[in-house]
Write a protein that holds these residues in place. Structure first.
Motif, PDB file in Angstrom:
ATOM      1  N   PHE A   1       1.162  -1.067   0.118  1.00 48.88           N
ATOM      2  CA  PHE A   1       0.118  -0.405  -0.161  1.00 48.88           C
ATOM      3  C   PHE A   1       0.864   1.159  -0.015  1.00 48.88           C
ATOM      4  O   PHE A   1       1.088   1.867   0.764  1.00 48.88           O
ATOM      5  CB  PHE A   1      -1.278  -0.066   1.272  1.00 48.88           C
ATOM      6  CG  PHE A   1      -1.750   0.814   1.247  1.00 48.88           C
ATOM      7  CD1 PHE A   1      -2.192   1.606   0.364  1.00 48.88           C
ATOM      8  CD2 PHE A   1      -1.721   1.821   2.624  1.00 48.88           C
ATOM      9  CE1 PHE A   1      -2.731   2.376   0.410  1.00 48.88           C
ATOM     10  CE2 PHE A   1      -2.616   3.180   2.665  1.00 48.88           C
ATOM     11  CZ  PHE A   1      -3.167   4.197   2.030  1.00 48.88           C
ATOM     12  N   ASP A   2       0.825   1.798  -0.948  1.00 44.41           N
ATOM     13  CA  ASP A   2       1.499   3.247  -1.736  1.00 44.41           C
ATOM     14  C   ASP A   2       0.723   4.427  -1.173  1.00 44.41           C
ATOM     15  O   ASP A   2       0.131   4.661  -2.135  1.00 44.41           O
ATOM     16  CB  ASP A   2       2.263   3.396  -3.114  1.00 44.41           C
ATOM     17  CG  ASP A   2       2.838   4.117  -2.830  1.00 44.41           C
ATOM     18  OD1 ASP A   2       3.172   5.040  -2.394  1.00 44.41           O
ATOM     19  OD2 ASP A   2       3.543   4.350  -4.199  1.00 44.41           O
ATOM     20  N   TYR A   3       0.871   5.246   0.239  1.00 46.05           N
ATOM     21  CA  TYR A   3       0.476   6.216   0.581  1.00 46.05           C
ATOM     22  C   TYR A   3       1.148   7.200   0.354  1.00 46.05           C
ATOM     23  O   TYR A   3       0.505   8.353   0.753  1.00 46.05           O
ATOM     24  CB  TYR A   3      -0.244   5.853   1.818  1.00 46.05           C
ATOM     25  CG  TYR A   3       0.321   5.934   3.234  1.00 46.05           C
ATOM     26  CD1 TYR A   3       1.026   5.032   3.731  1.00 46.05           C
ATOM     27  CD2 TYR A   3       0.981   7.333   3.515  1.00 46.05           C
ATOM     28  CE1 TYR A   3       1.754   5.086   4.662  1.00 46.05           C
ATOM     29  CE2 TYR A   3       1.949   7.082   4.740  1.00 46.05           C
ATOM     30  CZ  TYR A   3       1.656   5.308   5.255  1.00 46.05           C
ATOM     31  OH  TYR A   3       2.590   5.654   6.898  1.00 46.05           O
ATOM     32  N   ASN A   4       2.155   7.667  -0.334  1.00 44.48           N
ATOM     33  CA  ASN A   4       3.225   8.366  -0.814  1.00 44.48           C
ATOM     34  C   ASN A   4       2.357   9.741  -0.792  1.00 44.48           C
ATOM     35  O   ASN A   4       2.225  11.193  -0.642  1.00 44.48           O
ATOM     36  CB  ASN A   4       3.896   8.245  -2.195  1.00 44.48           C
ATOM     37  CG  ASN A   4       5.095   8.023  -0.591  1.00 44.48           C
ATOM     38  OD1 ASN A   4       6.151   8.362  -0.835  1.00 44.48           O
ATOM     39  ND2 ASN A   4       4.866   6.717  -0.873  1.00 44.48           N
ATOM     40  N   ASN A   5       0.863   9.879  -1.700  1.00 43.61           N
ATOM     41  CA  ASN A   5       0.874  10.808  -2.277  1.00 43.61           C
ATOM     42  C   ASN A   5      -0.396  11.063  -1.327  1.00 43.61           C
ATOM     43  O   ASN A   5      -1.339  12.196  -1.775  1.00 43.61           O
ATOM     44  CB  ASN A   5       0.515  10.733  -4.024  1.00 43.61           C
ATOM     45  CG  ASN A   5       1.899  11.025  -4.907  1.00 43.61           C
ATOM     46  OD1 ASN A   5       2.664  10.977  -4.732  1.00 43.61           O
ATOM     47  ND2 ASN A   5       1.711  10.586  -5.324  1.00 43.61           N
ATOM     48  N   MET A   6      -0.797  11.117  -0.191  1.00 39.43           N
ATOM     49  CA  MET A   6      -1.387  11.195   0.590  1.00 39.43           C
ATOM     50  C   MET A   6      -1.002  12.128   1.579  1.00 39.43           C
ATOM     51  O   MET A   6      -1.397  13.603   2.189  1.00 39.43           O
ATOM     52  CB  MET A   6      -2.156   9.646   1.831  1.00 39.43           C
ATOM     53  CG  MET A   6      -2.863   9.038   0.482  1.00 39.43           C
ATOM     54  SD  MET A   6      -4.819   9.703  -0.289  1.00 39.43           S
ATOM     55  CE  MET A   6      -5.703   9.983   1.479  1.00 39.43           C
ATOM     56  N   MET A   7       0.158  12.677   1.884  1.00 35.79           N
ATOM     57  CA  MET A   7       0.917  12.993   3.029  1.00 35.79           C
ATOM     58  C   MET A   7       1.163  14.256   2.567  1.00 35.79           C
ATOM     59  O   MET A   7       1.942  14.709   1.207  1.00 35.79           O
ATOM     60  CB  MET A   7       2.114  11.683   3.077  1.00 35.79           C
ATOM     61  CG  MET A   7       1.685  10.656   2.844  1.00 35.79           C
ATOM     62  SD  MET A   7       0.979  10.523   3.951  1.00 35.79           S
ATOM     63  CE  MET A   7       2.161  11.157   6.063  1.00 35.79           C
ATOM     64  N   SER A   8       1.315  15.362   3.619  1.00 39.00           N
ATOM     65  CA  SER A   8       1.631  16.536   3.005  1.00 39.00           C
ATOM     66  C   SER A   8       3.026  16.807   2.743  1.00 39.00           C
ATOM     67  O   SER A   8       3.125  17.907   2.170  1.00 39.00           O
ATOM     68  CB  SER A   8       1.350  17.506   4.738  1.00 39.00           C
ATOM     69  OG  SER A   8       2.202  16.810   5.326  1.00 39.00           O
TER      70      SER A   8
ATOM     71  N   SER B   1      -0.362  15.206   7.320  1.00 38.39           N
ATOM     72  CA  SER B   1       1.061  15.491   8.036  1.00 38.39           C
ATOM     73  C   SER B   1       1.188  14.083   8.916  1.00 38.39           C
ATOM     74  O   SER B   1       0.510  13.313   9.677  1.00 38.39           O
ATOM     75  CB  SER B   1       1.212  16.893   9.111  1.00 38.39           C
ATOM     76  OG  SER B   1       0.637  16.138   9.495  1.00 38.39           O
ATOM     77  N   LYS B   2       2.723  13.069   9.148  1.00 38.46           N
ATOM     78  CA  LYS B   2       2.560  12.607  10.144  1.00 38.46           C
ATOM     79  C   LYS B   2       1.914  12.739  11.639  1.00 38.46           C
ATOM     80  O   LYS B   2       1.113  12.239  12.300  1.00 38.46           O
ATOM     81  CB  LYS B   2       4.131  12.023  10.363  1.00 38.46           C
ATOM     82  CG  LYS B   2       4.739  10.787   9.269  1.00 38.46           C
ATOM     83  CD  LYS B   2       5.829  10.332  10.282  1.00 38.46           C
ATOM     84  CE  LYS B   2       6.633   9.900   8.796  1.00 38.46           C
ATOM     85  NZ  LYS B   2       8.140   9.611   8.770  1.00 38.46           N
TER      86      LYS B   2
END
Ligand code: G6P
Length: 478
Positions: free
Chosen positions: A17-24, A34-35
């Motif tokens: 599951f690649d969620y890179n492009n959900m992250m600020s 953000s984390k």
């Protein structure tokens, strides 16, 4: 030894599951998550984890245990599937919603894309397969134009045992069978339903149909890994043990309490935060025709589970995210414009397949025309991957939230993982939203109104209520 018993094969088939492009840090502070936002939710996440564990322990989410509890059922299903294969030309599922979408999705994912058109030997001797998930008379008639009921087995599937559409289909088929094969009609019908509740189980017992049971704690939309999905899959030659092994593997991957290591929990947490930020639409966009109907199956799962209203101190609150089905690359040419430039109200979930089961080379040609010839020498799979990556990039650049579920390839093991991942994500999102993800009170009104209109005894009051509704004005019909 089956391949899924080999730990290194299993690892090589792990869904990611690649969620890179959900992250600020990828799409910008204003647009992403953000984390710190995730960490701030830890108490809520912890409570949701505990609540799900409690439910599982109390036997309220039996769908979670289907990969482990069905050894005998699987044996029975395999024997039944073999008998069906030996006797019938066609196998027809009668069902709707959770009793149809899973069988359709898994069949599309794991069988030849033109399965029914193949000669029987190329279907490994399996019967042709149809799912009648509607009551359109034209479609029903069309089915009877191409099947011979004398050589067809019908699997009536309904968890509640009372869905009008399915029971209407059943009545039609039973009548036709009686006409065609007399008393033998019983051998053409298999009922998959709740062991105690509903009308179908009573009928099945009275008439002596072969039956399979949907466990009490398995709701329709969470039932694909029960006999609902396993029998149709086995009849069409799908390895159901591998399907269940894939689900068990995903259960293991989703057993960690640390949300940063748990794909289903992380997926749900991100959607939860996104919903709070006004992302009311969840687009599922597989880049593989084989997974096209996974988006259909997911649409019911996500919509019925999370679309709820509840009371907070006397005030009605509404939650949910509208699922949208899309297909890559097909819908790049119809919907992507909206996704890149329309409102910031969506999360797009791509499903990417790393290795396709077929390779098709694009031949070289028109060397004097570079705008055409650049395609030559690549494969269609490469083009599809490039387009998926390009669309992901376009969304990233437009600062639109998107995430990708990566399947090493499409097989029973990865499909089992995918189903289970999405089910746990949905259940976890339900906990975060503080709602019951396992009921669907909002569909009752329409059902009851149908009963009233069709003259079901006991619905006279509803009929009167309906008749009392404001008359439609001619002036508003133009
Ligand atoms: O399996 P059945 O009981 O026939 O139900 C079929 C469908 O009926 C209703 O529409 C429910 O809202 C769905 O959740 C369900 O999947």
């Amino acid at each position: 030894m089956k391949r899924f018993e080999d730990a290194s094969w299993r690892e090589s088939m792990r869904i990611r599951f690649d969620y890179n492009n959900m992250m600020s840090d990828m799409i910008g502070e204003e647009y992403g998550i953000s984390k710190e936002q995730i960490l701030a939710l830890q108490p809520k996440i912890k409570a949701a984890i505990e609540a799900l564990k409690e439910k599982r322990k109390a036997g309220k989410t039996e769908w979670r245990d289907l990969p482990y509890t069905q050894a005998d059922v699987v044996k029975d299903i395999l024997a039944t599937a073999e008998a069906i294969k030996n006797r019938f030309e066609s196998f027809v599922v009668l069902g709707i919603g959770g009793s149809a979408l899973g069988p359709i999705a898994v069949h599309q994912a794991l069988n030849h894309l033109h399965y029914n058109e193949l000669p029987r030997e190329k279907r490994n001797g399996c019967p042709r397969f149809y799912v009648v998930d509607n009551i359109d008379p034209e479609r029903m008639r069309a089915l009877f134009d191409i099947i011979d009921v004398k050589s067809t087995a019908f699997n009536v599937i309904t968890k509640s045992g009372s869905t009008s559409e399915t029971m209407a289909q059943f009545l039609i088929v039973r009548d036709m069978l009686k006409e065609a094969v007399g008393d033998e009609y019983r051998e053409h019908i298999i009922a998959t339903t709740d062991a105690e509740k509903g009308n179908l189980i009573r009928i099945a017992r009275e008439e002596g149909f072969k039956t399979f049971y949907i466990p009490a704690g398995v709701g329709g939309r969470f039932s694909e890994l029960s006999p609902v999905g396993l029998l149709p899959a086995a009849v069409c030659g799908i390895d159901i043990e591998e399907l269940l092994a894939g689900a068990a593997y995903m259960d293991e991957l989703c057993s960690k309490d640390d949300v940063f290591e748990n794909p289903a929990y992380m997926a749900a947490v991100l959607q939860y935060i996104a919903m709070k930020q006004g992302k009311n639409i969840s687009v599922m966009m597989p880049y593989a025709d084989s997974l096209k109907y996974m988006a259909d199956w997911y649409a019911q799962l996500w919509a019925e589970s999370l679309g709820k209203k509840f009371d907070v101190e006397g005030r009605e609150v509404y939650v949910g995210q509208t699922p949208v089905k899309a297909l890559g690359v097909t819908d790049q040419h119809s919907q992507i414009q909206l996704y890149t430039e329309g409102p910031f109200d969506k999360v797009i979930t791509f499903i990417k397949v790393e290795n396709f089961r077929s390779q098709v080379d694009i031949p070289k040609g028109y060397e004097d025309m570079p705008a055409v010839s650049f395609l030559g020498g690549h494969t269609l799979g490469q083009l599809l991957h490039a387009e998926q990556m390009a669309t992901e990039y376009a969304l990233y650049k437009a600062k639109r939230m998107n995430r990708t579920i990566i399947l090493p390839e499409v097989n029973a093991f990865t499909v089992g993982q995918l189903l289970y991942l999405l089910e746990v994500e949905t259940a976890f999102a339900g906990e975060l939203l503080n709602i019951n993800a396992f009921d669907q009170p909002g569909v009752e009104e329409g059902k009851n109104a149908t009963y009233a209109l069709m003259g079901r005894p006991g619905y006279e009051e509803k009929k009167a209520e309906l008749e009392g509704r404001p008359k439609k004005r001619e002036e508003y019909i133009i």
